[in-house]
Design a protein around this motif. Structure first.
Motif, PDB file in Angstrom:
ATOM      1  N   MET A 209      48.202  17.868  51.060  1.00 49.67           N
ATOM      2  CA  MET A 209      49.633  18.151  50.985  1.00 49.67           C
ATOM      3  C   MET A 209      50.379  16.855  50.732  1.00 49.67           C
ATOM      4  O   MET A 209      50.027  15.809  51.261  1.00 49.67           O
ATOM      5  N   ASN A 210      51.454  16.961  49.968  1.00 47.86           N
ATOM      6  CA  ASN A 210      52.224  15.773  49.620  1.00 47.86           C
ATOM      7  C   ASN A 210      53.007  15.265  50.837  1.00 47.86           C
ATOM      8  O   ASN A 210      53.488  16.042  51.665  1.00 47.86           O
ATOM      9  N   ILE A 211      53.136  13.943  50.963  1.00 41.91           N
ATOM     10  CA  ILE A 211      53.839  13.346  52.085  1.00 41.91           C
ATOM     11  C   ILE A 211      55.346  13.436  51.840  1.00 41.91           C
ATOM     12  O   ILE A 211      55.825  13.029  50.769  1.00 41.91           O
ATOM     13  N   PRO A 212      56.125  13.953  52.817  1.00 45.35           N
ATOM     14  CA  PRO A 212      57.586  13.926  52.672  1.00 45.35           C
ATOM     15  C   PRO A 212      58.085  12.495  52.547  1.00 45.35           C
ATOM     16  O   PRO A 212      57.433  11.562  53.002  1.00 45.35           O
ATOM     17  N   ASP A 213      59.278  12.356  51.955  1.00 43.34           N
ATOM     18  CA  ASP A 213      59.792  11.005  51.704  1.00 43.34           C
ATOM     19  C   ASP A 213      59.853  10.177  52.971  1.00 43.34           C
ATOM     20  O   ASP A 213      59.448   8.998  52.971  1.00 43.34           O
ATOM     21  N   GLU A 214      60.357  10.742  54.085  1.00 44.84           N
ATOM     22  CA  GLU A 214      60.505   9.960  55.312  1.00 44.84           C
ATOM     23  C   GLU A 214      59.134   9.521  55.841  1.00 44.84           C
ATOM     24  O   GLU A 214      58.975   8.398  56.328  1.00 44.84           O
ATOM     25  N   ALA A 215      58.152  10.421  55.756  1.00 47.52           N
ATOM     26  CA  ALA A 215      56.799  10.056  56.208  1.00 47.52           C
ATOM     27  C   ALA A 215      56.210   8.974  55.303  1.00 47.52           C
ATOM     28  O   ALA A 215      55.515   8.057  55.767  1.00 47.52           O
ATOM     29  N   LEU A 216      56.493   9.081  54.005  1.00 44.52           N
ATOM     30  CA  LEU A 216      56.008   8.073  53.063  1.00 44.52           C
ATOM     31  C   LEU A 216      56.633   6.714  53.375  1.00 44.52           C
ATOM     32  O   LEU A 216      55.955   5.686  53.406  1.00 44.52           O
ATOM     33  N   TYR A 217      57.942   6.700  53.634  1.00 43.95           N
ATOM     34  CA  TYR A 217      58.615   5.441  53.964  1.00 43.95           C
ATOM     35  C   TYR A 217      58.015   4.825  55.228  1.00 43.95           C
ATOM     36  O   TYR A 217      57.801   3.602  55.306  1.00 43.95           O
ATOM     37  N   ALA A 218      57.743   5.685  56.233  1.00 46.51           N
ATOM     38  CA  ALA A 218      57.185   5.177  57.491  1.00 46.51           C
ATOM     39  C   ALA A 218      55.809   4.559  57.259  1.00 46.51           C
ATOM     40  O   ALA A 218      55.474   3.502  57.816  1.00 46.51           O
ATOM     41  N   LEU A 219      55.001   5.213  56.424  1.00 45.14           N
ATOM     42  CA  LEU A 219      53.668   4.688  56.119  1.00 45.14           C
ATOM     43  C   LEU A 219      53.757   3.340  55.405  1.00 45.14           C
ATOM     44  O   LEU A 219      53.028   2.393  55.734  1.00 45.14           O
ATOM     45  N   LEU A 220      54.682   3.245  54.455  1.00 43.96           N
ATOM     46  CA  LEU A 220      54.839   2.013  53.706  1.00 43.96           C
ATOM     47  C   LEU A 220      55.379   0.886  54.596  1.00 43.96           C
ATOM     48  O   LEU A 220      54.933  -0.253  54.503  1.00 43.96           O
ATOM     49  N   ARG A 221      56.345   1.213  55.474  1.00 40.99           N
ATOM     50  CA  ARG A 221      56.889   0.190  56.363  1.00 40.99           C
ATOM     51  C   ARG A 221      55.802  -0.366  57.283  1.00 40.99           C
ATOM     52  O   ARG A 221      55.718  -1.577  57.517  1.00 40.99           O
ATOM     53  N   GLN A 222      54.957   0.562  57.814  1.00 42.78           N
ATOM     54  CA  GLN A 222      53.891   0.119  58.720  1.00 42.78           C
ATOM     55  C   GLN A 222      52.925  -0.818  58.002  1.00 42.78           C
ATOM     56  O   GLN A 222      52.492  -1.833  58.552  1.00 42.78           O
ATOM     57  N   ALA A 223      52.579  -0.473  56.751  1.00 44.53           N
ATOM     58  CA  ALA A 223      51.664  -1.327  55.983  1.00 44.53           C
ATOM     59  C   ALA A 223      52.273  -2.699  55.733  1.00 44.53           C
ATOM     60  O   ALA A 223      51.588  -3.719  55.817  1.00 44.53           O
ATOM     61  N   LEU A 224      53.558  -2.727  55.449  1.00 41.06           N
ATOM     62  CA  LEU A 224      54.214  -4.000  55.190  1.00 41.06           C
ATOM     63  C   LEU A 224      54.308  -4.850  56.454  1.00 41.06           C
ATOM     64  O   LEU A 224      54.172  -6.072  56.410  1.00 41.06           O
ATOM     65  N   GLU A 225      54.521  -4.204  57.600  1.00 41.38           N
ATOM     66  CA  GLU A 225      54.658  -4.943  58.854  1.00 41.38           C
ATOM     67  C   GLU A 225      53.327  -5.495  59.345  1.00 41.38           C
ATOM     68  O   GLU A 225      53.277  -6.538  60.003  1.00 41.38           O
TER      69      GLU A 225
END
Length: 485
Positions: free
Chosen positions: A1-17
């Protein structure tokens, strides 16, 4: 299933941090790529625009676009005027844990001889290692510097596939004086050691399914090369005169032998046996591969002439190496072929080899031409003669188990034959005490029908260590050993 935008942002923020040493751009690239590969981002799903991603992640649009563009180049994303979408890829496996594909080696590799363990720094009593601490390193450095200064960037391109002409000329002169081989530089091919020479011989002189004779016991590298090439390997027993020619065996294409100092038992092949082997090979259309790996170190009498020099146009390819006479990391060896063979294989050599190690080859040529090689060999002969004598004395006075010492009057090792010991286990146990003898039984084609014993290298070991090393072996032999026999 495709990741909702907010979940995608959270995943990307965690990777960056949580990124360690990688940049924000690479961190963004990796998390998006992994999400696509894992199926979290479904094929044909659309990603938010770069402006929206930049605002949500507090990054510059350049960083966002660079990561997305790299993913598009590699085929994970599709970018056009309509936006950025996930490219269709094969579906990931359904199992939660990725399955590991079983590794199946080629059948011809299943029964290769056990490879020799090489330690750095080397352990005491390691067979086949020279006294590298006696090598004139400052002289070698000076020769290398001179070569690089005089030749410069010219050495950075490919060289002659057969090796630097100057080195081949120097080797030809040395062989004429020391080994009784009178050849032209055109008959010599520079290799990265004896194993590459054997591999080249196998490529040009045999085909899969042919028979290869090897000494039994003998050098495991030869068996490995022949088996890898798909040849059927037949062991020929060794007696007091060297390889015992048996005309009832299957006719070979290749015959591998070390006639000047048999490895590991040390016999010198008699003149009559050499001539008989030459005649047999010529009559059967076979080729003899003459491995002359440590013939330079003979401690009594005159040097034993090579088989290649015994008869004109003999069906012999002669292999030599500088790994034992100088230092193993040099990785320079050579092969000498009869004139007709050398001429015939020129295009094959050009197809299979690439000229390299040019600076080292030219430095070695100077080392030989200026007499440094001959002086180094003379000094090493004196050193190794003393070390062999000291090791024989230590074995005679200290080794308690009944034994027989073999190894001849040359080389860099002695072989101690012992009954009622598990030499493989003994050699492995010795490593715990910084000793690395070889197990004799591993050098037979059939270890279950082999003599047992230890191969003790003295080239890299000071004589002051011999008695304590033999006493350590006494203690290990006295311990119960699994599979003893």
């Amino acid at each position: 299933m495709n990741i909702p935008d907010e979940a995608l942002y959270a995943l990307l923020r965690q990777a960056l941090e949580t990124r360690a040493t990688t940049t924000r751009q690479r961190a963004l690239y990796y998390v998006l790529r992994d999400a696509i590969l894992a199926g979290k981002l479904q094929p044909l799903s659309r990603l938010p625009g770069s402006r929206i991603l930049a605002q949500a992640l507090t990054l510059s649009r350049n960083t966002i676009n660079a990561a997305l563009e790299q993913l598009a180049i590699e085929g994970y994303l599709t970018r056009n005027r309509q936006g950025t979408t996930v490219s269709p890829l094969p579906s990931p496996p359904e199992a939660a844990v990725p399955s590991v594909q079983p590794v199946t080696l080629a059948g011809r590799l299943q029964h290769l001889p056990v490879g020799t363990r090489r330690d750095s720094p080397a352990l005491w009593l390691t067979p086949g290692l020279p006294a590298t601490n006696y090598f004139p390193l400052s002289l070698w450095r000076r020769l290398l510097d001179n070569v690089l200064r005089s030749e410069g960037s010219l050495l950075l391109g490919y060289g002659d596939p057969a090796g630097e002409p100057r080195l081949r000329v120097a080797i030809a002169r040395h062989l004429a004086l020391s080994r009784g081989i009178h050849c032209d530089a055109s008959q010599i091919v520079i290799t990265e050691g004896s194993l590459e020479g054997m591999s080249l011989c196998t490529h040009i002189l045999s085909q899969a399914g042919d028979i290869a004779w090897v000494e039994n016991p003998g050098y495991p590298g030869a068996k490995s090369v022949f088996m890898t090439a798909g040849l059927s390997v037949v062991g020929v027993p060794i007696d007091e005169e060297g390889l015992a020619l048996d005309k009832t065996l299957a006719t070979p294409s290749l015959i591998f032998t070390s006639p000047s100092h048999q490895y590991p038992l040390g016999q010198v092949m008699s003149a009559s046996r050499r001539l008989a082997l030459l005649e047999y090979a010529q009559r059967q259309g076979a080729w003899i591969i003459e491995d002359d790996y440590d013939s330079e170190f003979r401690y009594s009498g005159e040097p034993i002439p090579a088989m290649l020099g015994m008869r004109e146009n003999a069906p012999v390819v002669y292999l030599g190496t500088f790994s034992k006479t100088l230092f193993p990391a040099l990785r320079i060896g050579f092969m000498v072929m009869p004139p007709a063979l050398a001429e015939a294989v020129k295009p094959i050599v050009a197809a299979l080899l690439r000229g390299g190690h040019r600076a080292e080859q030219l430095a070695l040529a100077h080392f030989i031409e200026e007499g440094h090689y001959a002086r180094h060999l003379a000094a090493m002969r004196r050193l190794y003669r003393k070390r062999q004598g000291a090791l024989r004395e230590a074995l005679a006075s200290e080794l308690l188990h009944p034994h027989q010492v073999r190894g001849g009057d040359g080389g860099l090792h002695l072989t101690v034959i012992m009954d009622q010991v598990n030499d493989v286990a003994l050699a492995e146990q010795a490593r715990r005490y910084q000793l690395a003898p070889g197990a004799l039984s591993r050098l037979y084609l059939d270890p279950t029908a082999a003599q047992c014993g230890l191969i003790l290298g003295y080239g890299n070991t000071s004589a002051s260590h011999y008695r304590s090393a033999v006493r350590t072996l006494n203690r290990l032999i006295a311990k119960p050993q699994r599979g003893q026999g």
